[in-house]
Motif scaffolding. Structure first.
Motif, mmCIF file in Angstrom:
data_model
loop_
_atom_site.group_PDB
_atom_site.id
_atom_site.type_symbol
_atom_site.label_atom_id
_atom_site.label_comp_id
_atom_site.label_asym_id
_atom_site.label_seq_id
_atom_site.Cartn_x
_atom_site.Cartn_y
_atom_site.Cartn_z
ATOM 1 N N ASN A 261 0.756 -1.263 -0.097
ATOM 2 C CA ASN A 261 -0.134 -0.238 0.100
ATOM 3 C C ASN A 261 0.887 1.352 0.142
ATOM 4 O O ASN A 261 0.561 2.273 -0.570
ATOM 5 C CB ASN A 261 -1.031 0.045 1.298
ATOM 6 C CG ASN A 261 -2.192 -1.154 1.062
ATOM 7 O OD1 ASN A 261 -2.293 -1.328 -0.062
ATOM 8 N ND2 ASN A 261 -2.562 -1.351 2.379
ATOM 9 N N ALA A 262 1.750 1.151 0.673
ATOM 10 C CA ALA A 262 2.943 2.506 0.768
ATOM 11 C C ALA A 262 3.384 2.619 -0.505
ATOM 12 O O ALA A 262 3.534 3.852 -1.072
ATOM 13 C CB ALA A 262 3.893 2.207 1.788
ATOM 14 N N VAL A 263 3.719 1.566 -1.383
ATOM 15 C CA VAL A 263 4.444 1.793 -2.628
ATOM 16 C C VAL A 263 3.195 2.310 -3.610
ATOM 17 O O VAL A 263 3.409 3.176 -4.373
ATOM 18 C CB VAL A 263 5.019 0.587 -3.143
ATOM 19 C CG1 VAL A 263 5.372 0.448 -4.550
ATOM 20 C CG2 VAL A 263 6.243 0.094 -2.459
ATOM 21 N N ARG A 264 2.172 1.551 -3.430
ATOM 22 C CA ARG A 264 0.980 2.023 -4.358
ATOM 23 C C ARG A 264 0.524 3.655 -4.312
ATOM 24 O O ARG A 264 0.575 4.168 -5.174
ATOM 25 C CB ARG A 264 -0.208 1.066 -4.154
ATOM 26 C CG ARG A 264 -1.605 1.565 -4.929
ATOM 27 C CD ARG A 264 -2.690 0.962 -4.283
ATOM 28 N NE ARG A 264 -3.914 1.389 -4.943
ATOM 29 C CZ ARG A 264 -4.700 2.671 -4.768
ATOM 30 N NH1 ARG A 264 -4.158 3.477 -3.841
ATOM 31 N NH2 ARG A 264 -5.489 2.754 -5.485
ATOM 32 N N ASP A 265 0.461 4.083 -3.020
ATOM 33 C CA ASP A 265 0.154 5.175 -2.777
ATOM 34 C C ASP A 265 1.136 6.272 -3.263
ATOM 35 O O ASP A 265 0.778 7.391 -3.732
ATOM 36 C CB ASP A 265 -0.243 5.560 -1.184
ATOM 37 C CG ASP A 265 -1.301 4.769 -0.708
ATOM 38 O OD1 ASP A 265 -2.132 4.300 -1.388
ATOM 39 O OD2 ASP A 265 -1.419 4.693 0.536
ATOM 40 N N GLY B 92 11.300 2.469 -4.440
ATOM 41 C CA GLY B 92 12.111 1.897 -3.301
ATOM 42 C C GLY B 92 12.038 2.545 -1.879
ATOM 43 O O GLY B 92 11.966 1.715 -0.855
ATOM 44 N N PRO B 93 12.415 3.741 -2.013
ATOM 45 C CA PRO B 93 12.564 4.432 -0.432
ATOM 46 C C PRO B 93 11.205 4.482 0.285
ATOM 47 O O PRO B 93 11.009 4.251 1.531
ATOM 48 C CB PRO B 93 12.687 5.831 -0.782
ATOM 49 C CG PRO B 93 12.861 6.155 -2.160
ATOM 50 C CD PRO B 93 12.797 4.693 -2.877
ATOM 51 N N ALA B 94 9.917 4.233 -0.624
ATOM 52 C CA ALA B 94 8.591 4.205 0.146
ATOM 53 C C ALA B 94 8.510 2.814 0.990
ATOM 54 O O ALA B 94 8.233 2.742 1.809
ATOM 55 C CB ALA B 94 7.443 4.295 -0.901
ATOM 56 N N ALA B 95 9.019 1.797 0.027
ATOM 57 C CA ALA B 95 8.815 0.588 0.598
ATOM 58 C C ALA B 95 9.870 0.420 1.717
ATOM 59 O O ALA B 95 9.528 -0.162 2.721
ATOM 60 C CB ALA B 95 9.202 -0.577 -0.431
ATOM 61 N N ALA B 96 11.042 1.062 1.442
ATOM 62 C CA ALA B 96 12.109 0.779 2.729
ATOM 63 C C ALA B 96 11.750 1.394 3.817
ATOM 64 O O ALA B 96 11.844 1.022 4.994
ATOM 65 C CB ALA B 96 13.368 1.457 2.172
ATOM 66 N N LEU B 97 11.037 2.589 3.765
ATOM 67 C CA LEU B 97 10.563 3.246 4.936
ATOM 68 C C LEU B 97 9.593 2.499 5.892
ATOM 69 O O LEU B 97 9.729 2.412 7.212
ATOM 70 C CB LEU B 97 9.801 4.526 4.735
ATOM 71 C CG LEU B 97 10.661 5.748 4.393
ATOM 72 C CD1 LEU B 97 9.770 6.829 3.768
ATOM 73 C CD2 LEU B 97 11.334 6.381 5.847
#
Length: 457
Positions: free
Chosen positions: A75-79, A330-335
């Motif tokens: 969801n973080a990646v999608r958003d 990448g950084p969205a998923a990593a967070l």
């Protein structure tokens, strides 16, 4: 067109006909179907036949640290992608800035993050920085980069030049100049009889520096714990002496944390067990647990300032770009990956379950003479298999593959050193997700127990 793949058999044939798999001899598919993994949840994956497997190697290559099916990361990646999916790294994005700030919180002494998309690429960035620093600040000297036997740093030609595994290098030369090997530090296969092996192995690095000339050596690139080279934990006193040597000769320390980073060893980064003060840290794999492609080179303010020394010179900055280092997924998923590790106390779980795993593996060593050595830290462990404990003769690679195959037949996926060293591809590798519990540890080790028993049956 999508309709033709509703039947899984069409997907299998499309894979057979068109996909070039990594690290794989495709002649094997002349007599069997490729394995297609269609779903994952927690530590379990399912193939195209509906068969489930317990994954004890986190996606095959030490990557899926928080397990499969994490909806919050997806969801973080999608958003983020809907809001702003990409811009070249010459500009900033919100998730990149936020993750860089969080990352340097976990790496005291480091302050700058360069984004890329693979471990190989991150290591290349560090090599290029070392070379540019040599030209800008050392009159072209201090351009050589030391690497260690048995260590591995990636698939590009520069990374291959720094590869301490001869089978991985074979058929890909000639390589760039200036990459120089130092001896390995695997005490089980000690090169010297010294009682203080860690000190002796580190001093061997100084001998190479003196041979090459200290004014020619700019950096040393090392894994904190050697991964694909056999899960080699450093001997006592080794890292302290390495630090002293590098300080003495003004040599930059590059820690390759592509495997060990993001909690794999029970600390955020493997080097943090050993008191090392690195100038570069490169990390990838577990950074986003495979939910998006990302790698990072983390460095000091001192290194960063070396590229701001002459703002009027158009050649003074680090003239490099990673196209997909600008992707925000990448950084969205990593967070979100980092949040999960923190909120679910996965570092503590890694240490607790790592201790349990090591205890169970030591029991296997006591039970099976074929286990010559057990090594590891946290959820990163290896068993070196031998034909004879007294001589330490490595077990034949086909027999080691048989152990892996026997575990696979029971629905447990484990790893091994593969196509790395002629005659020494004899270490089983385990790196379960940081979410692993006692029941999964039991299943993994009991399955290995039965597979090892088959060798003497």
């Amino acid at each position: 067109m999508d309709g033709q793949f509703n039947d899984i058999s069409a997907t299998v044939e499309a894979d057979r006909a068109h996909v070039w798999h990594h690290l794989f001899q495709h002649a094997a598919l002349d007599s069997r179907d490729p394995r297609i993994l269609v779903e994952g949840k927690g530590m379990t994956v399912w193939d195209q036949n509906g068969r489930d497997y317990l994954d004890a190697v986190s996606g095959g290559v030490w990557t899926v640290n928080v397990g499969y099916g994490r909806e919050s990361i997806a969801n973080a990646v999608r958003d983020q992608l809907l809001k702003m999916n990409y811009f070249a790294g010459s500009a900033g994005t919100i998730p990149a800035a936020q993750f860089a700030a969080r990352l340097v919180e976990k790496t005291p002494g480091l302050s700058r993050v360069f984004f890329a998309n693979s471990g190989s690429e991150a290591n290349e960035k560090a090599f290029k920085m070392v070379r540019q620093i040599a030209h800008k600040h050392h009159g072209g000297k201090k351009w050589k980069i030391l690497y260690r036997e048995r260590d591995y740093h990636g698939t590009s030609l520069g990374a291959m030049a720094a590869c301490g595994q001869e089978q991985r290098r074979d058929q890909y030369g000639p390589f760039p100049d200036g990459f120089v090997a130092v001896p390995h530090c695997l005490e089980y296969r000690a090169q010297w009889d010294d009682e203080d092996y860690g000190l002796r192995a580190a001093n061997a690095i100084e001998e190479v520096i003196l041979r090459e000339g200290p004014d020619t050596v700019g950096a040393i690139c090392l894994e904190p714990i050697t991964a694909g080279g056999g899960v080699i934990t450093p001997p006592a006193g080794y890292w302290e002496r390495v630090q002293e040597i590098c300080t003495k000769y003004d040599i930059l320390i590059h820690m390759d944390e592509v495997v060990c980073g993001m909690g794999r060893t029970g600390e955020w980064f493997g080097y943090q067990h050993y008191g090392i003060k690195p100038d570069f840290v490169t990390t990838a794999k577990g950074l986003a647990s495979g939910y998006a492609a990302i790698s990072c080179l983390i460095t000091t303010e001192d290194v960063f300032e070396k590229f701001r020394s002459d703002p009027d010179d158009p050649m003074s900055h680090f003239r490099d770009i990673s196209t997909f280092g600008g992707c925000t997924a990448g950084p969205a998923a990593a967070l979100e990956n980092m949040r999960i590790i923190e909120d679910e106390n996965l570092l503590a779980n890694t240490n607790a379950m790592g201790d349990l795993l090591m205890d169970r593996l030591m029991e296997l060593k006591d039970k099976h003479a074929v286990v010559g050595d057990v090594r590891g830290k946290g959820l990163f462990c290896g068993l070196e298999l031998v034909a004879d404990r007294a001589t330490k003769e490595p077990l034949d690679e086909t027999l080691v593959e048989g152990v892996v195959g026997a575990c696979d037949a029971e629905g447990v996926i484990i790893g091994k050193t593969s196509r790395s060293f002629k005659g020494f591809n004899n270490t089983l590798c385990l790196s379960p997700a940081l979410i692993v519990g006692p029941s999964e540890i039991t299943r993994i080790t009991e399955t290995i127990d039965r597979a090892l028993a088959q060798l003497s049956a």
